[in-house]
Write a protein that holds these residues in place. Structure first.
Motif, PDB file in Angstrom:
ATOM      1  N   ARG A 241       0.809  -1.220   0.000  1.00 26.23           N
ATOM      2  CA  ARG A 241       0.000   0.000   0.000  1.00 26.23           C
ATOM      3  C   ARG A 241       0.841   1.269   0.000  1.00 26.23           C
ATOM      4  O   ARG A 241       0.359   2.329  -0.382  1.00 26.23           O
ATOM      5  N   GLY A 242       2.072   1.186   0.464  1.00 29.04           N
ATOM      6  CA  GLY A 242       2.877   2.380   0.624  1.00 29.04           C
ATOM      7  C   GLY A 242       2.612   3.049   1.958  1.00 29.04           C
ATOM      8  O   GLY A 242       1.733   2.635   2.722  1.00 29.04           O
ATOM      9  N   ALA A 243       3.363   4.108   2.253  1.00 30.93           N
ATOM     10  CA  ALA A 243       3.282   4.759   3.557  1.00 30.93           C
ATOM     11  C   ALA A 243       1.914   5.371   3.822  1.00 30.93           C
ATOM     12  O   ALA A 243       1.412   5.321   4.948  1.00 30.93           O
ATOM     13  N   GLY A 244       1.292   5.937   2.794  1.00 26.02           N
ATOM     14  CA  GLY A 244       0.011   6.612   2.998  1.00 26.02           C
ATOM     15  C   GLY A 244      -1.132   6.032   2.206  1.00 26.02           C
ATOM     16  O   GLY A 244      -2.207   6.641   2.122  1.00 26.02           O
ATOM     17  N   GLY A 245      -0.929   4.879   1.578  1.00 29.13           N
ATOM     18  CA  GLY A 245      -2.007   4.230   0.832  1.00 29.13           C
ATOM     19  C   GLY A 245      -2.068   4.578  -0.634  1.00 29.13           C
ATOM     20  O   GLY A 245      -2.983   4.153  -1.342  1.00 29.13           O
ATOM     21  N   THR A 246      -1.086   5.332  -1.154  1.00 25.01           N
ATOM     22  CA  THR A 246      -1.159   5.772  -2.557  1.00 25.01           C
ATOM     23  C   THR A 246      -0.301   4.936  -3.504  1.00 25.01           C
ATOM     24  O   THR A 246      -0.206   5.269  -4.685  1.00 25.01           O
ATOM     25  N   ALA A 247       0.320   3.879  -3.019  1.00 28.30           N
ATOM     26  CA  ALA A 247       1.104   3.025  -3.922  1.00 28.30           C
ATOM     27  C   ALA A 247       0.198   2.472  -5.022  1.00 28.30           C
ATOM     28  O   ALA A 247      -0.941   2.074  -4.768  1.00 28.30           O
ATOM     29  N   GLY A 248       0.710   2.472  -6.250  1.00 25.81           N
ATOM     30  CA  GLY A 248      -0.043   1.900  -7.358  1.00 25.81           C
ATOM     31  C   GLY A 248      -0.869   2.886  -8.155  1.00 25.81           C
ATOM     32  O   GLY A 248      -1.584   2.485  -9.085  1.00 25.81           O
ATOM     33  N   GLU A 249      -0.800   4.176  -7.847  1.00 24.75           N
ATOM     34  CA  GLU A 249      -1.586   5.155  -8.615  1.00 24.75           C
ATOM     35  C   GLU A 249      -0.895   5.448  -9.953  1.00 24.75           C
ATOM     36  O   GLU A 249      -0.514   6.576 -10.267  1.00 24.75           O
ATOM     37  N   ILE A 250      -0.781   4.405 -10.764  1.00 18.05           N
ATOM     38  CA  ILE A 250      -0.055   4.500 -12.033  1.00 18.05           C
ATOM     39  C   ILE A 250      -0.790   5.377 -13.043  1.00 18.05           C
ATOM     40  O   ILE A 250      -0.182   5.936 -13.964  1.00 18.05           O
ATOM     41  N   GLY A 251      -2.093   5.541 -12.866  1.00 20.62           N
ATOM     42  CA  GLY A 251      -2.860   6.376 -13.784  1.00 20.62           C
ATOM     43  C   GLY A 251      -2.445   7.834 -13.759  1.00 20.62           C
ATOM     44  O   GLY A 251      -2.782   8.592 -14.671  1.00 20.62           O
ATOM     45  N   HIS A 252      -1.681   8.220 -12.736  1.00 17.94           N
ATOM     46  CA  HIS A 252      -1.269   9.619 -12.617  1.00 17.94           C
ATOM     47  C   HIS A 252       0.233   9.789 -12.813  1.00 17.94           C
ATOM     48  O   HIS A 252       0.825  10.764 -12.356  1.00 17.94           O
ATOM     49  N   VAL A 253       0.822   8.839 -13.541  1.00 18.46           N
ATOM     50  CA  VAL A 253       2.186   8.985 -14.031  1.00 18.46           C
ATOM     51  C   VAL A 253       2.165   9.923 -15.242  1.00 18.46           C
ATOM     52  O   VAL A 253       1.305   9.810 -16.122  1.00 18.46           O
ATOM     53  N   LEU A 254       3.099  10.858 -15.301  1.00 13.15           N
ATOM     54  CA  LEU A 254       3.161  11.816 -16.405  1.00 13.15           C
ATOM     55  C   LEU A 254       3.598  11.117 -17.695  1.00 13.15           C
ATOM     56  O   LEU A 254       4.603  10.428 -17.726  1.00 13.15           O
ATOM     57  N   VAL A 255       2.817  11.304 -18.762  1.00 11.82           N
ATOM     58  CA  VAL A 255       3.210  10.767 -20.064  1.00 11.82           C
ATOM     59  C   VAL A 255       3.314  11.861 -21.130  1.00 11.82           C
ATOM     60  O   VAL A 255       3.883  11.639 -22.184  1.00 11.82           O
ATOM     61  N   ASP A 256       2.726  13.049 -20.868  1.00 11.35           N
ATOM     62  CA  ASP A 256       2.759  14.127 -21.866  1.00 11.35           C
ATOM     63  C   ASP A 256       2.647  15.469 -21.145  1.00 11.35           C
ATOM     64  O   ASP A 256       1.574  15.862 -20.689  1.00 11.35           O
ATOM     65  N   GLU A 257       3.769  16.196 -21.043  1.00 18.31           N
ATOM     66  CA  GLU A 257       3.775  17.469 -20.312  1.00 18.31           C
ATOM     67  C   GLU A 257       2.845  18.505 -20.931  1.00 18.31           C
ATOM     68  O   GLU A 257       2.400  19.432 -20.250  1.00 18.31           O
ATOM     69  N   GLU A 258       2.537  18.369 -22.206  1.00 18.82           N
ATOM     70  CA  GLU A 258       1.650  19.321 -22.885  1.00 18.82           C
ATOM     71  C   GLU A 258       0.250  18.758 -23.055  1.00 18.82           C
ATOM     72  O   GLU A 258      -0.573  19.319 -23.788  1.00 18.82           O
ATOM     73  N   GLY A 259      -0.040  17.638 -22.373  1.00 18.97           N
ATOM     74  CA  GLY A 259      -1.325  16.974 -22.553  1.00 18.97           C
ATOM     75  C   GLY A 259      -2.465  17.632 -21.803  1.00 18.97           C
ATOM     76  O   GLY A 259      -2.335  18.725 -21.238  1.00 18.97           O
ATOM     77  N   HIS A 260      -3.609  16.948 -21.795  1.00 20.27           N
ATOM     78  CA  HIS A 260      -4.812  17.474 -21.145  1.00 20.27           C
ATOM     79  C   HIS A 260      -4.636  17.503 -19.629  1.00 20.27           C
ATOM     80  O   HIS A 260      -3.888  16.717 -19.045  1.00 20.27           O
ATOM     81  N   VAL A 261      -5.368  18.415 -18.998  1.00 18.16           N
ATOM     82  CA  VAL A 261      -5.382  18.476 -17.537  1.00 18.16           C
ATOM     83  C   VAL A 261      -6.163  17.280 -17.005  1.00 18.16           C
ATOM     84  O   VAL A 261      -7.268  16.973 -17.470  1.00 18.16           O
ATOM     85  N   CYS A 262      -5.583  16.603 -16.036  1.00 19.63           N
ATOM     86  CA  CYS A 262      -6.199  15.414 -15.436  1.00 19.63           C
ATOM     87  C   CYS A 262      -7.090  15.820 -14.262  1.00 19.63           C
ATOM     88  O   CYS A 262      -6.943  16.912 -13.703  1.00 19.63           O
ATOM     89  N   ARG A 263      -7.981  14.946 -13.855  1.00 20.36           N
ATOM     90  CA  ARG A 263      -8.840  15.233 -12.696  1.00 20.36           C
ATOM     91  C   ARG A 263      -8.032  15.395 -11.415  1.00 20.36           C
ATOM     92  O   ARG A 263      -8.494  15.980 -10.443  1.00 20.36           O
ATOM     93  N   CYS A 264      -6.786  14.876 -11.382  1.00 26.31           N
ATOM     94  CA  CYS A 264      -5.941  15.028 -10.191  1.00 26.31           C
ATOM     95  C   CYS A 264      -5.323  16.414 -10.109  1.00 26.31           C
ATOM     96  O   CYS A 264      -4.735  16.777  -9.093  1.00 26.31           O
ATOM     97  N   GLY A 265      -5.432  17.213 -11.201  1.00 23.33           N
ATOM     98  CA  GLY A 265      -4.881  18.566 -11.220  1.00 23.33           C
ATOM     99  C   GLY A 265      -3.594  18.686 -12.003  1.00 23.33           C
ATOM    100  O   GLY A 265      -3.183  19.795 -12.353  1.00 23.33           O
ATOM    101  N   ASN A 266      -2.935  17.572 -12.296  1.00 23.64           N
ATOM    102  CA  ASN A 266      -1.727  17.614 -13.114  1.00 23.64           C
ATOM    103  C   ASN A 266      -2.093  17.549 -14.592  1.00 23.64           C
ATOM    104  O   ASN A 266      -3.243  17.325 -14.965  1.00 23.64           O
ATOM    105  N   ARG A 267      -1.118  17.712 -15.434  1.00 21.43           N
ATOM    106  CA  ARG A 267      -1.345  17.707 -16.880  1.00 21.43           C
ATOM    107  C   ARG A 267      -0.658  16.488 -17.498  1.00 21.43           C
ATOM    108  O   ARG A 267       0.463  16.156 -17.143  1.00 21.43           O
TER     109      ARG A 267
END
Length: 407
Positions: A241-267
């Motif tokens: 699980r990781g220290a705070g339970g966020t291990a495995g959130e692979i959907g929020h790995v950056l793949v395109d710095e100029e891409g669409h804004v994600c629901r997590c707030g990153n792009r």
């Protein structure tokens, strides 16, 4: 008086061994006496004595297994398998996805007695989602003929990181309608039953390890590719699980710095280009806005070039992110579940190609990439298993402890 400590020690040892037998049955559902001896390290004579004790108490029952007879080529008698008796109790599994809630009622051998799914927007309102799940629980308990007081525990999966310190959802941007909500405590209040909560991808991994494509492996990555993308990690045979339970959130790995804004707030997160909403957005101009991800998979399988392209691109993006996980964790299997897993090799072949390209060769060679065998039910099966995994303590309390009879 001089014999009391020795007698107490023997009883304590036997109680411990009885719990070990129960733990094997809770995890596996069905097991032979030889299986139990192998998993506990106890002698077959000791196991036979312990099993006889549990059968006398009404906690364990014998069953025959036709599938094992068939697997053995029909030679010889099928092994007598053991399972926790149905009268020993029941467990409930609840699986929240971003767009559905699925509930199952099972006995303690993991056999599903009743199951149902409701399509809804889970992200928007925790109260509505929890209320819908509670309603399904009432419906299914009645359908299965299981009294509420026979339910030992409830396992529940939520599509977001869960803090195992506070019990709350760890990122409100991923589940905006659940900010400040402790889902386990809220569901306990609604059901009047104990509830154990876990991330949904972790439960998918748990289900596949116990009953599906992950059996026999100690190190796996389970990918749930649906409305979002999450990874359940099994490391050393246990959920990581990781220290705070966020291990495995692979959907929020950056793949395109100029891409669409994600629901997590990153792009440019992986989800924006490889999860179902991103694929449907790409196809909106050519295939219309009413198309579903099931339609995309069906059309791709029939040869539609646009649908095949977006699925292939999704697999390629996912494979590049998974390569990083393989370099770090060196899993034996990468198991793909969720709605997009129905595309099979249309998704998996480009994923495998990207994994080979971006992972170090030895890590890529070690990782077998395959589709999960439990399909959309992986998470609810994992939720049931989570509930049952907590059952031994309650079972013992319900039967007045395990003070042993006999030697």
């Amino acid at each position: 008086m001089g014999l009391s400590p020795r007698t107490g020690s023997l009883e304590s040892l036997r109680e411990h061994n009885l719990l070990r037998v129960i733990d094997v049955l809770l995890e596996r559902g069905l097991a032979s006496r030889a299986d139990i001896a192998r998993h506990t390290g106890l002698s077959r004579t000791t196991v036979s004595s312990l099993v006889a004790d549990l059968i006398d108490r009404g906690l364990v029952a014998e069953r025959t297994d036709v599938e094992q007879q068939r697997d053995s080529g029909g030679a010889g008698r099928p092994p007598v398998l053991l399972a926790l008796d149905r009268s020993a109790g029941a467990a409930i599994g609840i699986d929240f996805g971003h767009s559905h809630v699925r509930v199952a009622v099972a006995d303690l051998s993991h056999e599903i007695l009743a199951e149902s799914t409701r399509t809804m927007d889970v992200d928007g309102s925790a109260a509505e989602g929890l209320g819908a799940a509670a309603g399904l629980v009432d419906q299914l308990l009645a359908e299965a003929g299981v009294p509420r007081d026979r339910v030992i525990n409830v396992g529940m999966g939520v599509p977001g990181p869960i803090s195992h310190i506070t019990g709350s959802v760890g990122n409100g941007a991923i589940l905006p309608g659940w900010v400040g909500v402790n889902p386990g405590a809220e569901m306990e209040r609604r059901l009047g039953l104990p509830v154990s909560v876990e991330n949904d991808a972790n439960l998918g991994a748990f289900g596949e390890v116990l009953f599906g494509a992950g059996r026999g492996a100690q190190e796996i990555v389970y990918l749930k590719v649906s409305s979002g993308i999450g990874a359940g990690l099994i490391v050393g045979g246990r959920i990581h699980r990781g220290a705070g339970g966020t291990a495995g959130e692979i959907g929020h790995v950056l793949v395109d710095e100029e891409g669409h804004v994600c629901r997590c707030g990153n792009r440019g997160c992986l989800e924006t280009v490889a999860a179902a909403p991103g694929l449907l957005e790409q196809l909106g101009r050519t295939h219309g806005t009413g198309i579903s991800i099931e339609d995309v998979v069906r059309l791709a399988s029939a040869g539609d070039p646009g649908c095949r392209r977006v699925i292939s691109d999704s697999g390629r993006h996912i494979g590049r992110a998974v390569a990083m996980l393989c370099n770090l964790l060196n899993p034996a299997r990468v198991i793909v579940g969720g709605d997009l897993s129905a595309a099979g090799d249309l998704l998996l072949d480009p994923l495998r190609a990207a994994l080979r390209r971006y992972a170090i060769p030895s890590a890529a060679e070690d990782a077998e990439v395959l589709t999960g065998t439990l399909g959309e039910r992986a998470e609810v099966r994992g939720a049931v298993a989570l509930a049952i995994g907590e059952a031994d303590r309650t079972l013992m309390q319900a039967t007045g402890g395990m003070t042993a009879t006999g030697s």
